[in-house]
Design an enzyme around this catalytic site. Structure first.
Site, mmCIF file in Angstrom:
data_model
loop_
_atom_site.group_PDB
_atom_site.id
_atom_site.type_symbol
_atom_site.label_atom_id
_atom_site.label_comp_id
_atom_site.label_asym_id
_atom_site.label_seq_id
_atom_site.Cartn_x
_atom_site.Cartn_y
_atom_site.Cartn_z
ATOM 1 N N HIS A 171 -8.087 -4.047 -2.860
ATOM 2 C CA HIS A 171 -6.879 -3.485 -2.263
ATOM 3 C C HIS A 171 -6.519 -4.287 -1.007
ATOM 4 O O HIS A 171 -7.382 -4.864 -0.360
ATOM 5 C CB HIS A 171 -7.132 -2.020 -1.887
ATOM 6 N N ASP A 178 -9.519 -3.108 -6.968
ATOM 7 C CA ASP A 178 -9.033 -2.090 -6.031
ATOM 8 C C ASP A 178 -9.727 -0.763 -6.331
ATOM 9 O O ASP A 178 -9.538 -0.178 -7.393
ATOM 10 C CB ASP A 178 -7.516 -1.940 -6.190
ATOM 11 N N CYS A 235 0.849 -1.202 0.000
ATOM 12 C CA CYS A 235 0.000 0.000 0.000
ATOM 13 C C CYS A 235 0.886 1.254 0.000
ATOM 14 O O CYS A 235 1.573 1.520 -0.976
ATOM 15 C CB CYS A 235 -0.943 -0.050 1.190
#
Length: 292
Positions: free
Chosen positions: A260, A228, A171
């Protein structure tokens, strides 16, 4: 190591000095458990990797007269390729520590420096807006400096071989992975997990991965989810095209139905089959590119 230019001054000039006050501080420990903002933790899916056969724990990394906390893990015997492990937006909590232990069991010296320590302790924050407010204050230039310091620290450890150097991040750390591949000419390979690729230029984040495709010097594997909601697939395709334009030996894998944070086993976004496949691809990528 690959035979690459050693002068990164052109790239570094685009990342001005962080300019934080040179105060003395010592963060004595990392987060215990998980950041409050990630609660509730999906305990039934949390992976807990044992320390059996490993040397693992917290340490302090010197950076310009100060120190930052970090977690590391390594096999107790031998000398091993080094992997920098870059945190999510929630800091170096139990999941990131566990990633270090998993890498150590795969034969690596893994180290995860806490990269938000000067701006705040996100582990104590209970809402994502407050966490993002802290991360927004973290300059990319400071992060590059801290990661260089982590490599220098590892070079002094008896179990670490920094002549074989990799990086992986998740991330927030996925974005940093791409940037570090453009920053450090001595990096051998990187693996970026669902890291943001485009964004607005700010004083702390003057460039994004899509802006540095011509400067990336190490092969990077990007792992992304087609579902995502925060990273549109079209931006992933733009990054793929950018890498191809400069004949980079990179690769991007998109898992069509994955959201995600599909590797975050402590969150509802975790997708076991996808995460396991991506992990195997990461290890194969490092081995293929000499980080073994």
């Amino acid at each position: 190591m690959n035979d690459r230019p050693t002068d990164s001054s052109e790239f570094d000039s685009l990342f001005p000095s962080p300019g934080f006050t040179r105060r003395s501080f010592l963060a004595s420990s990392l987060a215990t458990g998980f950041a409050l903002a990630t609660q509730p933790v999906c305990a039934q899916s949390v992976i807990q990797t044992p320390v059996t056969g490993l040397e693992a724990g917290e340490t302090q990394i010197p950076v310009g007269g100060e120190t930052i906390p970090a977690y590391y893990a390594t096999p107790i015997k031998g000398k091993h390729a080094v992997i920098l492990v870059i945190q999510e937006i929630f800091g170096v909590h139990e999941h990131i520590k566990d990633v270090c232990r998993r890498l150590a069991h795969a034969g690596y010296f893994a180290v995860a420096p806490e990269l938000f320590v000067r701006q705040g302790d996100v582990s104590k924050l209970s809402d994502i807006a407050s966490v993002r407010a802290v991360s927004a204050k973290v300059p990319d230039a400071q992060v590059m400096q801290d990661l260089d310091a982590a490599v220098s620290w590892a070079a002094q450890h008896a179990r670490a071989n920094t002549d074989k150097l990799g990086i992986t991040g998740f991330c927030w750390g996925g974005r940093i992975t791409w940037l570090y591949a453009a920053h450090n000419p001595k990096l051998d390979a990187g693996v970026a997990w669902y890291g943001r690729l485009v964004g607005e230029a700010t004083p702390t984040t003057p460039m994004h991965p899509i802006d540095v495709t011509d400067r990336i010097q190490a092969p990077v594997l990007g792992l992304y989810g087609g579902a995502d909601q925060g990273i549109p697939v079209d931006t992933v395709e733009r990054m793929r095209a950018g890498l191809r334009a400069f004949v980079k030996p990179g690769e991007i894998v998109v898992y069509p139905d994955a959201p995600h944070a599909f590797n975050a086993d402590y969150r509802p976004t975790y997708r076991k089959e996808v995460a396991e496949d991506a992990w195997k691809k990461m290890l194969a990528w490092f081995k293929k590119n000499g980080v073994a």
